[in-house]
Design an enzyme around this catalytic site. Structure first.
Site, PDB file in Angstrom:
ATOM      1  N   GLU A   1     -12.758  14.682  -4.812  1.00 14.23           N
ATOM      2  CA  GLU A   1     -13.490  14.329  -3.586  1.00 14.23           C
ATOM      3  C   GLU A   1     -14.262  15.493  -2.951  1.00 14.23           C
ATOM      4  O   GLU A   1     -14.142  15.749  -1.754  1.00 14.23           O
ATOM      5  CB  GLU A   1     -12.525  13.725  -2.563  1.00 14.23           C
ATOM      6  CG  GLU A   1     -11.806  12.500  -3.089  1.00 14.23           C
ATOM      7  CD  GLU A   1     -10.867  11.878  -2.065  1.00 14.23           C
ATOM      8  OE1 GLU A   1     -10.578  12.498  -1.045  1.00 14.23           O
ATOM      9  OE2 GLU A   1     -10.416  10.741  -2.311  1.00 14.23           O
TER      10      GLU A   1
ATOM     11  N   ASN B   1     -12.831  13.908 -10.063  1.00 11.44           N
ATOM     12  CA  ASN B   1     -12.446  12.585  -9.560  1.00 11.44           C
ATOM     13  C   ASN B   1     -13.033  12.361  -8.167  1.00 11.44           C
ATOM     14  O   ASN B   1     -12.988  13.260  -7.322  1.00 11.44           O
ATOM     15  CB  ASN B   1     -10.903  12.544  -9.492  1.00 11.44           C
ATOM     16  CG  ASN B   1     -10.322  11.161  -9.302  1.00 11.44           C
ATOM     17  OD1 ASN B   1     -10.607  10.261 -10.106  1.00 11.44           O
ATOM     18  ND2 ASN B   1      -9.507  10.983  -8.284  1.00 11.44           N
TER      19      ASN B   1
ATOM     20  N   HIS C   1     -12.168   2.269  -5.420  1.00 17.31           N
ATOM     21  CA  HIS C   1     -11.582   1.584  -4.260  1.00 17.31           C
ATOM     22  C   HIS C   1     -12.659   0.631  -3.743  1.00 17.31           C
ATOM     23  O   HIS C   1     -13.557   1.039  -3.012  1.00 17.31           O
ATOM     24  CB  HIS C   1     -11.201   2.592  -3.171  1.00 17.31           C
ATOM     25  CG  HIS C   1     -10.124   3.540  -3.564  1.00 17.31           C
ATOM     26  ND1 HIS C   1      -8.837   3.122  -3.829  1.00 17.31           N
ATOM     27  CD2 HIS C   1     -10.120   4.876  -3.736  1.00 17.31           C
ATOM     28  CE1 HIS C   1      -8.093   4.182  -4.136  1.00 17.31           C
ATOM     29  NE2 HIS C   1      -8.841   5.253  -4.101  1.00 17.31           N
TER      30      HIS C   1
HETATM   31  C1  XIL Z   1      -3.376   8.367  -0.977  1.00 16.95           C
HETATM   32  C2  XIL Z   1      -1.965   7.830  -1.139  1.00 16.95           C
HETATM   33  O1  XIL Z   1      -2.030   6.548  -1.717  1.00 16.95           O
HETATM   34  C3  XIL Z   1      -1.262   7.777   0.199  1.00 16.95           C
HETATM   35  O2  XIL Z   1       0.118   7.468   0.017  1.00 16.95           O
HETATM   36  C4  XIL Z   1      -1.396   9.106   0.920  1.00 16.95           C
HETATM   37  O3  XIL Z   1      -0.848   8.980   2.237  1.00 16.95           O
HETATM   38  C5  XIL Z   1      -2.824   9.560   1.011  1.00 16.95           C
HETATM   39  O4  XIL Z   1      -3.386   9.605  -0.297  1.00 16.95           O
HETATM   40  N1  XIL Z   1      -8.003   9.133  -2.946  1.00 16.95           N
HETATM   41  C6  XIL Z   1      -7.100   9.848  -3.698  1.00 16.95           C
HETATM   42  C7  XIL Z   1      -5.645   9.561  -3.576  1.00 16.95           C
HETATM   43  O5  XIL Z   1      -7.507  10.641  -4.553  1.00 16.95           O
HETATM   44  O6  XIL Z   1      -4.867  10.712  -3.784  1.00 16.95           O
HETATM   45  C8  XIL Z   1      -5.318   8.948  -2.249  1.00 16.95           C
HETATM   46  O7  XIL Z   1      -3.947   8.577  -2.250  1.00 16.95           O
HETATM   47  C9  XIL Z   1      -6.218   7.766  -1.969  1.00 16.95           C
HETATM   48  C10 XIL Z   1      -7.651   8.179  -1.921  1.00 16.95           C
END
Ligand code: XIL
Length: 297
Positions: A127, A167, A204
């Site tokens: 990210e 990623n 997502h």
């Molecule tokens: C999220 C988890 O699902 C949660 O439990 C945590 O509180 C925050 O992180 N992008 C990512 C993941 O790369 O690591 C994230 O996971 C969701 C968004």
């Protein structure tokens, strides 16, 4: 085929899920996870705050709990994530400049030394881009624009065999600034010999029935740069069956799309639980989206 993992394996791909260590005592959860999936990502347990809570003191207990649970059942493990602006331990959050750059390098070296030969692919950087395709400002970005390539070069030197991935989310629509920003970075890395093997599209998805514009073009365009692609954190608002089938079909249509991971097992396990975005309901029953994915594989 009768499970997601076996169905994906027919085309040489995997089908994975994120797992939380806190849920490994729930047998409904573990039964589904071990039966349906053949790739496991730690939902939080391999992030920087989990693995190095104090500077110079690594704690692999939760990460290893996930790793051992998976490998004892014959499942593979993806590593997530080595360098990220979020979920840094407190000591790292307060660092900047050359001290943070050094800490990032030491973190990558420490984690890869521990998991060497065990984990096939790591999300090295997570990210790092804004929605418009520019770099996200963070303490890591503040150490210099080369922090991403330094992370990748460090990882390659620490474990020459492991696959190194970038990623991100919202890089699924080909006509989107962030997608183009990441694409241009990968192209630049490839042209200059910066080691990178794969791009993870978090996937997502929200609402609607259609995929983000030209999703398959995005996958094939990244792949054409000479990297594998994977859908790494899939969840879809209300589990739209058309979106789930479509994203599965798009991956299958691209030879270098190597696998799909959903971001949790049951809706109740999801970080977006109120959106019911996964393939199993809170009771562990298969949802319509499960069938749409299985049929597409
Ligand atoms: C999220 C988890 O699902 C949660 O439990 C945590 O509180 C925050 O992180 N992008 C990512 C993941 O790369 O690591 C994230 O996971 C969701 C968004």
């Amino acid at each position: 085929e009768s499970t997601l993992g076996a169905a994906a394996a027919q085309s040489g791909r995997y089908f994975g899920t994120a797992i939380a260590a806190s849920r490994l005592s729930n047998s409904t959860y573990t039964t589904i996870a071990a039966r349906e999936f053949n790739m496991i990502t730690a939902e939080n347990e391999m992030k920087p705050d989990a693995l190095q809570p104090n500077r110079g003191q690594f704690n692999f207990s939760s990460g290893d709990q996930i790793y051992n649970w998976a490998t004892q059942r014959g499942l593979q493990v993806r590593g997530h994530t080595l360098a990220w602006h979020a979920q840094q331990p407190g000591w790292m959050q307060s660092l900047n400049g050359s001290a943070l750059r050094q800490a990032m390098i030491e973190h990558i070296n420490g984690v890869l030394a521990h998991y060497k030969g065990k984990i096939g692919a790591w999300d090295v950087v997570n990210e790092a881009f804004n929605e418009d395709g520019s770099r996200r400002s963070s303490n890591l970005q503040g150490t210099g624009n080369d922090w991403i390539e330094v992370a990748f070069r460090t990882a390659r030197a620490a474990d020459p065999a492991v696959k190194l991935c970038y990623n991100d989310y919202n890089i699924e629509n080909w006509s989107y600034g962030k997608t183009q920003g990441v694409y241009n970075m990968i192209r630049d890395f490839k042209s200059r010999g910066v080691p990178i093997d794969c791009v993870g599209l978090q996937t997502h998805f929200t609402g609607g029935s259609s995929l983000p514009g030209n999703f398959q073009t995005t996958l094939s365009s990244f792949a054409a740069l000479g990297v594998d692609v994977a859908l790494t954190e899939v969840d879809v608002t209300n589990s739209s069956t058309t979106q789930y089938a479509g994203l599965t079909q798009a991956c299958l249509n691209v030879p270098r799309c190597i696998g799909i991971t959903v971001w949790g097992v049951r809706d109740s396990d999801s970080w977006r639980a109120s959106e019911n975005p996964l393939l199993f309901d809170g009771n562990g029953n298969k949802k319509a989206a499960y069938t749409s994915v299985l049929n597409a594989l």
